[in-house]
Design an enzyme around this catalytic site. Structure first.
Site, PDB file in Angstrom:
ATOM      1  N   ASP A  31       0.865  -1.171   0.000  1.00  0.00           N
ATOM      2  CA  ASP A  31       0.000   0.000   0.000  1.00  0.00           C
ATOM      3  C   ASP A  31       0.918   1.242   0.000  1.00  0.00           C
ATOM      4  O   ASP A  31       1.792   1.361   0.873  1.00  0.00           O
ATOM      5  CB  ASP A  31      -0.852  -0.041   1.280  1.00  0.00           C
ATOM      6  CG  ASP A  31      -1.771   1.160   1.417  1.00  0.00           C
ATOM      7  OD1 ASP A  31      -1.664   2.097   0.602  1.00  0.00           O
ATOM      8  OD2 ASP A  31      -2.583   1.150   2.364  1.00  0.00           O
ATOM      9  N   GLU A  83      29.649   7.088   5.219  1.00  0.00           N
ATOM     10  CA  GLU A  83      29.546   5.652   5.506  1.00  0.00           C
ATOM     11  C   GLU A  83      29.718   4.884   4.217  1.00  0.00           C
ATOM     12  O   GLU A  83      29.531   3.670   4.195  1.00  0.00           O
ATOM     13  CB  GLU A  83      28.165   5.316   6.079  1.00  0.00           C
ATOM     14  CG  GLU A  83      27.868   5.938   7.405  1.00  0.00           C
ATOM     15  CD  GLU A  83      26.496   5.540   7.907  1.00  0.00           C
ATOM     16  OE1 GLU A  83      26.213   4.334   7.987  1.00  0.00           O
ATOM     17  OE2 GLU A  83      25.708   6.435   8.222  1.00  0.00           O
ATOM     18  N   CYS A 120      26.044   7.577  10.953  1.00  0.00           N
ATOM     19  CA  CYS A 120      25.465   8.873  10.554  1.00  0.00           C
ATOM     20  C   CYS A 120      25.869  10.024  11.478  1.00  0.00           C
ATOM     21  O   CYS A 120      25.660  11.193  11.127  1.00  0.00           O
ATOM     22  CB  CYS A 120      23.949   8.786  10.516  1.00  0.00           C
ATOM     23  SG  CYS A 120      23.341   7.410   9.541  1.00  0.00           S
ATOM     24  N   THR A 163      14.032   3.359   2.278  1.00  0.00           N
ATOM     25  CA  THR A 163      14.537   4.578   2.927  1.00  0.00           C
ATOM     26  C   THR A 163      15.816   5.097   2.262  1.00  0.00           C
ATOM     27  O   THR A 163      16.465   5.995   2.789  1.00  0.00           O
ATOM     28  CB  THR A 163      14.837   4.318   4.427  1.00  0.00           C
ATOM     29  OG1 THR A 163      15.967   3.413   4.521  1.00  0.00           O
ATOM     30  CG2 THR A 163      13.649   3.707   5.150  1.00  0.00           C
ATOM     31  N   SER A 211      17.155  -1.401  15.406  1.00  0.00           N
ATOM     32  CA  SER A 211      17.806  -0.100  15.167  1.00  0.00           C
ATOM     33  C   SER A 211      16.910   1.045  15.629  1.00  0.00           C
ATOM     34  O   SER A 211      17.392   2.058  16.132  1.00  0.00           O
ATOM     35  CB  SER A 211      18.184   0.047  13.687  1.00  0.00           C
ATOM     36  OG  SER A 211      17.053   0.294  12.884  1.00  0.00           O
ATOM     37  N   HIS A 244      18.433  13.529  13.448  1.00  0.00           N
ATOM     38  CA  HIS A 244      18.815  12.588  12.392  1.00  0.00           C
ATOM     39  C   HIS A 244      17.529  11.932  11.880  1.00  0.00           C
ATOM     40  O   HIS A 244      16.731  11.430  12.672  1.00  0.00           O
ATOM     41  CB  HIS A 244      19.780  11.535  12.936  1.00  0.00           C
ATOM     42  CG  HIS A 244      20.005  10.419  11.967  1.00  0.00           C
ATOM     43  ND1 HIS A 244      20.491  10.651  10.711  1.00  0.00           N
ATOM     44  CD2 HIS A 244      19.761   9.083  12.047  1.00  0.00           C
ATOM     45  CE1 HIS A 244      20.553   9.500  10.056  1.00  0.00           C
ATOM     46  NE2 HIS A 244      20.121   8.539  10.843  1.00  0.00           N
ATOM     47  N   LYS A 253       8.532   9.167  16.190  1.00  0.00           N
ATOM     48  CA  LYS A 253       8.601   8.367  17.431  1.00  0.00           C
ATOM     49  C   LYS A 253       9.479   9.085  18.471  1.00  0.00           C
ATOM     50  O   LYS A 253       9.126   9.167  19.641  1.00  0.00           O
ATOM     51  CB  LYS A 253       9.210   6.988  17.157  1.00  0.00           C
ATOM     52  CG  LYS A 253       8.341   6.051  16.332  1.00  0.00           C
ATOM     53  CD  LYS A 253       9.097   4.721  16.140  1.00  0.00           C
ATOM     54  CE  LYS A 253       8.646   3.929  14.936  1.00  0.00           C
ATOM     55  NZ  LYS A 253       7.357   3.330  15.033  1.00  0.00           N
ATOM     56  N   ASN A 328      17.046   8.921   3.100  1.00  0.00           N
ATOM     57  CA  ASN A 328      18.116   8.998   4.101  1.00  0.00           C
ATOM     58  C   ASN A 328      19.450   9.341   3.425  1.00  0.00           C
ATOM     59  O   ASN A 328      19.821   8.689   2.447  1.00  0.00           O
ATOM     60  CB  ASN A 328      18.238   7.636   4.810  1.00  0.00           C
ATOM     61  CG  ASN A 328      19.119   7.699   6.045  1.00  0.00           C
ATOM     62  OD1 ASN A 328      19.684   8.740   6.368  1.00  0.00           O
ATOM     63  ND2 ASN A 328      19.233   6.574   6.732  1.00  0.00           N
ATOM     64  N   SER A 364      24.394   4.681  14.007  1.00  0.00           N
ATOM     65  CA  SER A 364      24.216   3.293  14.453  1.00  0.00           C
ATOM     66  C   SER A 364      25.531   2.772  15.009  1.00  0.00           C
ATOM     67  O   SER A 364      26.602   3.252  14.654  1.00  0.00           O
ATOM     68  CB  SER A 364      23.797   2.418  13.279  1.00  0.00           C
ATOM     69  OG  SER A 364      22.545   2.826  12.812  1.00  0.00           O
TER      70      SER A 364
HETATM   71  N1  CAA Z   1      -0.721   2.928   5.938  1.00  0.00           N
HETATM   72  C1  CAA Z   1      -0.153   3.673   6.924  1.00  0.00           C
HETATM   73  N2  CAA Z   1       0.902   3.229   7.662  1.00  0.00           N
HETATM   74  C2  CAA Z   1       1.391   2.001   7.411  1.00  0.00           C
HETATM   75  C3  CAA Z   1       0.846   1.175   6.406  1.00  0.00           C
HETATM   76  C4  CAA Z   1      -0.264   1.694   5.656  1.00  0.00           C
HETATM   77  N3  CAA Z   1      -0.846   0.976   4.697  1.00  0.00           N
HETATM   78  N4  CAA Z   1       1.533   0.017   6.378  1.00  0.00           N
HETATM   79  C5  CAA Z   1       2.503   0.112   7.338  1.00  0.00           C
HETATM   80  N5  CAA Z   1       2.419   1.307   7.943  1.00  0.00           N
HETATM   81  C6  CAA Z   1       3.274   1.846   8.994  1.00  0.00           C
HETATM   82  C7  CAA Z   1       3.610   0.831  10.085  1.00  0.00           C
HETATM   83  O1  CAA Z   1       2.595   0.770  11.073  1.00  0.00           O
HETATM   84  C8  CAA Z   1       4.914   1.409  10.615  1.00  0.00           C
HETATM   85  O2  CAA Z   1       4.660   2.521  11.442  1.00  0.00           O
HETATM   86  P1  CAA Z   1       4.916   2.418  13.026  1.00  0.00           P
HETATM   87  O3  CAA Z   1       6.328   1.952  13.208  1.00  0.00           O
HETATM   88  O4  CAA Z   1       4.684   3.804  13.507  1.00  0.00           O
HETATM   89  O5  CAA Z   1       3.919   1.408  13.534  1.00  0.00           O
HETATM   90  C9  CAA Z   1       5.574   1.994   9.341  1.00  0.00           C
HETATM   91  O6  CAA Z   1       4.524   2.141   8.403  1.00  0.00           O
HETATM   92  C10 CAA Z   1       6.620   1.080   8.729  1.00  0.00           C
HETATM   93  O7  CAA Z   1       6.066  -0.168   8.540  1.00  0.00           O
HETATM   94  P2  CAA Z   1       6.875  -1.479   8.964  1.00  0.00           P
HETATM   95  O8  CAA Z   1       7.441  -1.318  10.343  1.00  0.00           O
HETATM   96  O9  CAA Z   1       6.034  -2.663   8.684  1.00  0.00           O
HETATM   97  O10 CAA Z   1       8.043  -1.385   7.886  1.00  0.00           O
HETATM   98  P3  CAA Z   1       9.230  -2.372   7.615  1.00  0.00           P
HETATM   99  O11 CAA Z   1       9.372  -3.361   8.711  1.00  0.00           O
HETATM  100  O12 CAA Z   1       9.116  -2.869   6.233  1.00  0.00           O
HETATM  101  O13 CAA Z   1      10.475  -1.367   7.646  1.00  0.00           O
HETATM  102  C11 CAA Z   1      12.217  -0.481   8.998  1.00  0.00           C
HETATM  103  C12 CAA Z   1      10.723  -0.455   8.715  1.00  0.00           C
HETATM  104  C13 CAA Z   1      12.566  -1.808   9.687  1.00  0.00           C
HETATM  105  C14 CAA Z   1      12.560   0.674   9.925  1.00  0.00           C
HETATM  106  C15 CAA Z   1      12.987  -0.382   7.678  1.00  0.00           C
HETATM  107  O14 CAA Z   1      12.644   0.786   6.982  1.00  0.00           O
HETATM  108  C16 CAA Z   1      14.493  -0.411   7.848  1.00  0.00           C
HETATM  109  O15 CAA Z   1      15.094  -1.460   8.086  1.00  0.00           O
HETATM  110  N6  CAA Z   1      15.169   0.761   7.693  1.00  0.00           N
HETATM  111  C17 CAA Z   1      16.602   0.861   7.795  1.00  0.00           C
HETATM  112  C18 CAA Z   1      17.060   1.006   9.212  1.00  0.00           C
HETATM  113  C19 CAA Z   1      16.664   2.349   9.801  1.00  0.00           C
HETATM  114  O16 CAA Z   1      16.490   3.326   9.111  1.00  0.00           O
HETATM  115  N7  CAA Z   1      16.568   2.393  11.131  1.00  0.00           N
HETATM  116  C20 CAA Z   1      16.283   3.642  11.820  1.00  0.00           C
HETATM  117  C21 CAA Z   1      17.101   3.789  13.077  1.00  0.00           C
HETATM  118  S1  CAA Z   1      18.818   3.505  12.738  1.00  0.00           S
HETATM  119  C22 CAA Z   1      19.375   4.979  12.086  1.00  0.00           C
HETATM  120  O17 CAA Z   1      18.762   5.977  12.232  1.00  0.00           O
HETATM  121  C23 CAA Z   1      20.677   4.961  11.337  1.00  0.00           C
HETATM  122  C24 CAA Z   1      20.436   5.042   9.875  1.00  0.00           C
HETATM  123  O18 CAA Z   1      20.390   6.127   9.309  1.00  0.00           O
HETATM  124  C25 CAA Z   1      20.243   3.801   9.133  1.00  0.00           C
END
Ligand code: CAA
Length: 445
Positions: A31, A83, A120, A163, A211, A244, A253, A328, A364
């Site tokens: 979606d 990075e 980062c 991202t 993370s 960040h 969050k 990002n 990280s």
């Molecule tokens: N409509 C509205 N919202 C929806 C939706 C829909 N149809 N479907 C899903 N969502 C929401 C979910 O509820 C979730 O929100 P909440 O966390 O607020 O509940 C959000 O969309 C994301 O959905 P998922 O959690 O299911 O997504 P995912 O598991 O596929 O991926 C992630 C999320 C694990 C963070 C992934 O993007 C990822 O691995 N990213 C890389 C790591 C990262 O960025 N980590 C952040 C902290 S680390 C950091 O900051 C260092 C850096 O730069 C990497």
């Protein structure tokens, strides 16, 4: 005491754009609102075939030097945070200096160059180094060039793929800066974590869910550490909070947690009591589980209050505008957030001079850093001069097919021949390999 901070900023975005809702989501079978609402992202920037961390960094630095009328002799330090480095010995700053020396008469032979690594947060650490160098009086009246540059790509199929982003931020750190001064006070939250890492590999190994938790935990520690030296952060003192931004949903969050922390034991908590009760205190609960559940319920209610929503709309949301459209940029991300917030303030006609920013950086592995900044008189001219919004509009929109090709082009393990999508103009480009496997660059008129 001499004021030290950021005098000027320039941003270079990767020249390709992928729309997440229209191009990426359908291919993933998702979606589109998972991206636009959940993660808070609309598009990602990607580097064209001839772009990489050196060209993007050099192009941002060149634009900055030209706009500020600088020559190499004015620069005493070049620090690159990344990075995405491709060499474990020769720093990216030498490549960037080499590029700039192609277009200037002088050289950077007396500038101290280096490369900073801590995921980062390294961009902010490079600013720290420049700040300390100036404060120590070792700068001989010169300024430092700090460049945060990354191609933040994930392996195909990784949850982080949504991202991704690519771009560079060049910042001039000097005495009596025009944009913001930096606080001496800073707080750290730092621990040995295994949440996101690249053990000699190009694409990261990521525990995505963890993370997110590590980001929140370390940021909280950093805020508490900052308050231990700077005093309690008051809601009314902070005009913008650039954090960040791996994706805007992450900052959403962190912002709610930060708000809860800042209002605890204040008039705001008292005023909200009739509506949502007081914040749960751990001592009032017989188990960790009950306490966590009560906190979760309180946060859900807090999120819906006018007080929180108004604060978020004014203090946090403006900092996320650019990230929504570029993804990002790892080391550059928090510095993009600062500019984003100031662009929005400029567009709204606000007078930001003297206002305070609370800046939260994160890397990280993991480390968060919190400090404050005071906006300086010259901020309007500096922000007005940044043409990133035009460059975002100028990006070439890629299809999913194009995306698959461009991901392969920038995958170090693949050797593919793909035509460039855009025509370079007045910029540095990648120009093939040298005899010792070094990457070569040239300036295209
Ligand atoms: N409509 C509205 N919202 C929806 C939706 C829909 N149809 N479907 C899903 N969502 C929401 C979910 O509820 C979730 O929100 P909440 O966390 O607020 O509940 C959000 O969309 C994301 O959905 P998922 O959690 O299911 O997504 P995912 O598991 O596929 O991926 C992630 C999320 C694990 C963070 C992934 O993007 C990822 O691995 N990213 C890389 C790591 C990262 O960025 N980590 C952040 C902290 S680390 C950091 O900051 C260092 C850096 O730069 C990497």
């Amino acid at each position: 005491m001499t004021k030290v901070g950021i005098d000027a900023v320039e941003i270079h975005t990767g020249k390709l754009k992928m729309d997440l809702a229209e191009v990426f989501a359908p291919e993933m079978g998702d979606d589109p609102e998972k991206y636009t609402k959940g993660l808070g992202l609309h598009a990602s920037s990607f580097p064209d075939v001839y772009e990489d961390i050196v060209t993007m960094g050099a192009n941002a630095a060149y634009k900055l030097m030209e706009r500020k009328g600088l020559t190499p002799e004015d620069i005493g330090r070049i620090d690159v945070a990344t990075e995405s480095a491709f060499d474990n010995s020769k720093p990216v700053s030498t490549y960037i200096a080499g590029c700039l020396e192609q277009v200037y008469d002088g050289d950077f032979h007396h500038a101290n160059k280096g490369e900073r690594k801590f995921a980062c947060v390294a961009g902010t650490q490079s600013i720290d180094d420049a700040y300390n160098w100036i404060r120590a009086g070792r700068h001989r009246g010169r300024a430092a060039l700090v460049i945060a540059t990354d191609t933040a790509l994930y392996a195909r199929g990784d949850p982080g793929e949504a991202t991704q982003g690519a771009g560079a931020v060049a910042m001039l750190i000097s005495e009596d800066p025009s944009l913001v001064t930096l606080s001496t006070e800073q707080g750290f939250g730092s621990a040995d974590e295994t949440d996101f890492l690249k053990p000699n590999q190009q694409f990261p190994s990521v525990d995505g869910k963890r993370s997110v938790q590590v980001y929140l935990a370390r940021m909280r520690e950093a805020l508490e550490d900052y308050e231990s030296v700077a005093g309690k952060v008051e809601l009314d003192d902070v005009n913008l909070a650039p954090f960040h931004t791996p994706f805007p949903g992450m900052v959403r969050k962190a912002a709610l947690l930060g708000f809860r922390h800042i209002i605890r034991d204040t008039d705001v908590e008292d005023e909200l009591e009739p509506e949502i009760g007081r914040q749960p205190r751990e001592a009032e609960f017989d188990s960790e589980e009950n306490y966590t559940e009560a906190i979760r319920a309180y946060m859900d209610d807090l999120k819906r209050t006018d007080a929180y929503q108004e604060w978020y709309a004014n203090t946090v949301d403006p900092t996320l505008y650019l990230a929504r459209h570029v993804g990002n940029w790892y080391t550059g991300s928090v510095h993009v957030a600062r500019v984003s917030g100031l662009i929005k303030a400029y567009e709204a006609g606000e007078d930001m001079t003297g206002e305070q920013l609370l800046v939260g950086s994160y890397g990280s592995g993991a480390q968060a850093e919190v400090h404050s900044e005071i906006v300086q008189e010259g901020w309007k001219e500096e922000i007005e001069a940044i043409d990133i919004l035009d460059h975002l509009d100028d990006r070439y929109e890629i299809s999913f097919d194009d995306y698959e090709h461009i991901h392969d082009v920038h995958n170090h393990e693949k050797d593919v021949d793909v035509e460039e999508f855009t025509v370079p103009q007045s910029e540095f480009v990648f120009d093939g390999w040298g005899r010792m496997d070094e990457r070569k660059y040239r300036f295209v008129e």
